[in-house]
Design a protein around this motif. Structure first.
Motif, short mmCIF file in Angstrom:
data_model
loop_
_atom_site.label_atom_id
_atom_site.label_comp_id
_atom_site.label_asym_id
_atom_site.label_seq_id
_atom_site.Cartn_x
_atom_site.Cartn_y
_atom_site.Cartn_z
N ALA A 9 34.09 35.04 36.78
CA ALA A 9 33.80 34.60 35.42
C ALA A 9 34.52 33.29 35.10
CB ALA A 9 34.18 35.68 34.42
N GLU A 10 35.79 33.19 35.51
CA GLU A 10 36.54 31.97 35.23
C GLU A 10 35.99 30.78 36.01
OE1 GLU A 10 40.68 31.01 33.73
OE2 GLU A 10 40.94 31.76 35.77
N PHE A 11 35.66 31.01 37.27
CA PHE A 11 35.09 29.94 38.08
C PHE A 11 33.79 29.44 37.46
CE2 PHE A 11 32.24 28.60 41.57
CZ PHE A 11 32.94 27.49 42.01
N LEU A 12 32.92 30.36 37.05
CA LEU A 12 31.66 29.96 36.44
C LEU A 12 31.89 29.22 35.11
CD1 LEU A 12 29.48 33.11 37.21
CD2 LEU A 12 29.44 30.90 38.39
N GLU A 13 32.89 29.65 34.36
CA GLU A 13 33.23 28.94 33.12
C GLU A 13 33.71 27.52 33.42
OE1 GLU A 13 36.34 29.14 29.36
OE2 GLU A 13 36.58 30.56 31.01
N PRO A 85 26.69 14.43 40.33
CA PRO A 85 26.61 14.72 38.90
C PRO A 85 27.25 16.07 38.59
CG PRO A 85 24.50 15.21 39.92
CD PRO A 85 25.41 14.70 41.02
N CYS A 86 28.20 16.04 37.68
CA CYS A 86 28.95 17.28 37.41
C CYS A 86 28.73 17.82 36.00
CB CYS A 86 30.43 17.08 37.68
SG CYS A 86 31.25 15.94 36.57
N ALA A 87 27.72 17.35 35.32
CA ALA A 87 27.36 17.92 34.02
C ALA A 87 26.07 18.73 34.18
CB ALA A 87 27.16 16.81 33.00
N GLY A 88 25.94 19.75 33.38
CA GLY A 88 24.73 20.56 33.42
C GLY A 88 24.59 21.37 34.69
N ILE A 89 25.70 21.84 35.22
CA ILE A 89 25.67 22.63 36.47
C ILE A 89 25.05 24.00 36.19
CG2 ILE A 89 27.12 23.79 38.18
CD1 ILE A 89 29.00 21.35 38.00
N HIS A 90 24.11 24.38 37.04
CA HIS A 90 23.46 25.68 36.93
C HIS A 90 23.69 26.45 38.24
CE1 HIS A 90 21.50 24.41 33.26
NE2 HIS A 90 21.17 23.28 33.88
N PRO A 91 24.70 27.31 38.26
CA PRO A 91 24.98 28.05 39.49
C PRO A 91 23.96 29.15 39.75
CG PRO A 91 26.45 28.77 37.75
CD PRO A 91 25.64 27.64 37.19
N VAL A 92 23.76 29.42 41.01
CA VAL A 92 22.89 30.49 41.46
C VAL A 92 23.72 31.36 42.39
CG1 VAL A 92 20.80 31.02 42.79
CG2 VAL A 92 20.87 28.98 41.34
N ILE A 93 23.69 32.65 42.17
CA ILE A 93 24.43 33.57 43.03
C ILE A 93 23.41 34.41 43.80
CG2 ILE A 93 26.13 35.43 43.13
CD1 ILE A 93 27.16 34.45 40.39
N GLU A 94 23.45 34.26 45.13
CA GLU A 94 22.55 35.00 46.02
C GLU A 94 23.35 35.62 47.14
OE1 GLU A 94 19.81 32.03 47.31
OE2 GLU A 94 18.65 32.07 45.46
N ASP A 95 23.23 36.91 47.29
CA ASP A 95 23.94 37.63 48.36
C ASP A 95 25.44 37.36 48.32
OD1 ASP A 95 21.50 38.70 49.33
OD2 ASP A 95 21.15 36.87 50.50
N GLY A 96 25.99 37.26 47.11
CA GLY A 96 27.42 37.04 46.95
C GLY A 96 27.88 35.61 47.18
N ILE A 97 26.95 34.70 47.36
CA ILE A 97 27.29 33.29 47.59
C ILE A 97 26.89 32.49 46.36
CG2 ILE A 97 26.84 31.25 49.00
CD1 ILE A 97 26.32 33.20 51.34
N ILE A 98 27.82 31.67 45.87
CA ILE A 98 27.57 30.84 44.70
C ILE A 98 27.14 29.45 45.17
CG2 ILE A 98 28.54 29.94 42.55
CD1 ILE A 98 30.83 32.04 42.99
#
Length: 160
Positions: A9-13, A85-98
């Motif tokens: 949660a903190e990493f994603l924040e 580009p480091c704004a508007g990052i949209h992470p995807v988590i698949e099989d435990g990999i971000i």
């Protein structure tokens, strides 16, 4: 012991916070607050002013647990800025990999380091783990040639 849900949660924040080189103020303010909440005394140097940025390097001191003050001071360090580009990052988590969704970077460099340091501090505090003095340093402007480190106020450092 590591709280994996909290770390994720903190990493994603943190990766959601834009932090271009020379524009680290938002992440710097958040990290100052977090370090203080964890018991640190935080000082910000003038590196940002020297390099044309809006935030300086953060140096936080954490006292040793009772009786361990004579142990060497250990430093933990990471940097606050990311490549573009480091704004508007949209992470995807698949099989435990971000991963990034491919439109931006992920920002793991160095939000993963920042997240790890914050979790170490929480674990020490929550589990009353004995430790010597600690110093945490979060630098600015690493991505464009470690300019934050080059302008770090060394008078703030005392780690062994």
């Amino acid at each position: 012991m590591i709280d994996k849900k909290r770390v994720l949660a903190e990493f994603l924040e943190l990766i959601a916070i834009p932090c271009s080189t020379h524009d680290e103020r938002q992440i710097g303010d958040l990290l100052t607050k977090r370090l203080q909440e964890l018991g640190g005394t935080v000082r910000e140097d003038k590196a940002g002013e020297a390099i044309g940025g809006n935030c300086g390097n953060l140096v936080a001191d954490f006292p040793a647990t009772d009786g361990l003050e004579s142990l060497p001071t250990v430093m933990l360090t990471a940097h606050m800025d990311c490549v573009e580009p480091c704004a508007g990052i949209h992470p995807v988590i698949e099989d435990g990999i971000i991963r990034s969704d491919g439109t931006t970077i992920l920002g793991a460099d160095d939000k993963a380091g920042v997240t790890a340091i914050l979790e170490v501090l929480r674990q020490l505090r929550e589990h009353a783990i004995p430790h010597g003095p600690l110093q945490v340093v979060f630098t600015v402007a690493e991505e464009n040639g470690v300019h934050g480190s080059q302008h770090l106020d060394s008078s703030l450092l005392h780690a062994d």
